[in-house]
Scaffold this motif. Structure first.
Motif, PDB file in Angstrom:
ATOM      1  N   GLU A 121     -60.668  63.849  10.445  1.00  0.00           N
ATOM      2  CA  GLU A 121     -59.521  63.062   9.996  1.00  0.00           C
ATOM      3  C   GLU A 121     -59.942  62.134   8.872  1.00  0.00           C
ATOM      4  OE1 GLU A 121     -56.603  60.929  12.889  1.00  0.00           O
ATOM      5  OE2 GLU A 121     -57.974  59.362  12.161  1.00  0.00           O
TER       6      GLU A 121
ATOM      7  N   ARG B 260     -58.207  58.585   7.007  1.00  0.00           N
ATOM      8  CA  ARG B 260     -57.123  57.607   7.017  1.00  0.00           C
ATOM      9  C   ARG B 260     -57.213  56.692   5.801  1.00  0.00           C
ATOM     10  NH1 ARG B 260     -54.443  56.118  11.895  1.00  0.00           N
ATOM     11  NH2 ARG B 260     -54.933  57.609  13.544  1.00  0.00           N
TER      12      ARG B 260
ATOM     13  N   ASP C  18     -51.085  53.170   8.652  1.00  0.00           N
ATOM     14  CA  ASP C  18     -52.094  54.002   7.996  1.00  0.00           C
ATOM     15  C   ASP C  18     -51.465  55.301   7.511  1.00  0.00           C
ATOM     16  OD1 ASP C  18     -53.790  52.054   8.909  1.00  0.00           O
ATOM     17  OD2 ASP C  18     -54.778  53.320  10.417  1.00  0.00           O
TER      18      ASP C  18
ATOM     19  N   VAL D 248     -52.406  59.100   7.358  1.00  0.00           N
ATOM     20  CA  VAL D 248     -53.379  59.895   8.096  1.00  0.00           C
ATOM     21  C   VAL D 248     -53.390  61.338   7.590  1.00  0.00           C
ATOM     22  CG1 VAL D 248     -54.134  60.667  10.376  1.00  0.00           C
ATOM     23  CG2 VAL D 248     -52.981  58.450  10.129  1.00  0.00           C
TER      24      VAL D 248
END
Length: 205
Positions: free
Chosen positions: A69, A71, A81, A83
């Motif tokens: 991931e 962010r 955020d 993402v």
């Protein structure tokens, strides 16, 4: 006067090339794990990598690095955020087809979560190229470091201290595209993807 490209994004190429980072000599992970536990300097090196004897090596996934991931975190309180999830090709394609908005002069940083598997990854680097109307206006190279295989993702903040800031002014507003990749010191590329974003005068413009 400074060029538009410099006003738009400060290129970090000089900093990336002169960080003083040197990739350590590679040692097989089996050898590291079996070496004398009474060697204090060796134990410190293992600890710095997060290396344990129960290192992660899934039989059904041959990948050495999995980018879990990414962010974009904002300094502004209450701002959610942005993402990026890298679960599959469809998720990667959506990044380019669904531009997100950045408010001019907003402050942000990037948080990257990676999982290393099977072996130590040396000199992992994040490379990001930003384009406007097909012309590259910035190139960032960020050395992330070396990582040991473990199930719990390693988390990296860019920058570690302080915040990045988007440019402001009429000339800097508009739509941008970008290409990012994660590459190690052996020139192995673990992930490449494209995304798009717009810099606007306000979040809701």
């Amino acid at each position: 006067s400074r060029s538009f490209a410099l006003l738009l994004f400060e290129s970090k190429m000089e900093g990336a090339q002169d960080t003083g980072y040197k990739v350590a000599e590679k040692v097989p992970i089996d050898q590291l794990l079996s070496q004398d536990s009474s060697d204090a300097s060796l134990q410190a090196y293992k600890k710095s990598l997060g290396l344990a004897e129960d290192f992660y090596s899934p039989k059904d996934d041959p990948r050495k690095v999995v980018i879990v991931e990414m962010r974009i975190i904002f300094e502004e309180k209450g701002r959610n955020d942005i993402v990026y999830e890298f679960a599959n090709e469809a998720a990667l394609k959506k990044l380019k087809d669904s531009p997100f908005t950045l408010k001019e002069s907003c402050k942000y940083k990037i948080k990257i979560s990676i999982r290393c598997q099977h072996d130590i990854v040396s000199g992992l680097k994040y490379v990001n190229n930003v384009y406007r109307k097909g012309v590259r206006v910035a190139k960032d190279e960020e050395m992330l470091g070396s990582f040991a295989p473990q199930y719990k993702p390693h988390e990296i903040l860019i920058p570690k201290i302080d915040w990045e800031e988007t440019p402001s002014g009429m000339l800097s507003r508009g739509l941008y595209t970008a290409k990012s990749s994660f590459v190690d010191d052996d020139k192995n590329t673990y992930l490449e993807y494209e995304y798009a974003f717009a810099i606007k005068k306000s979040w809701t413009e």
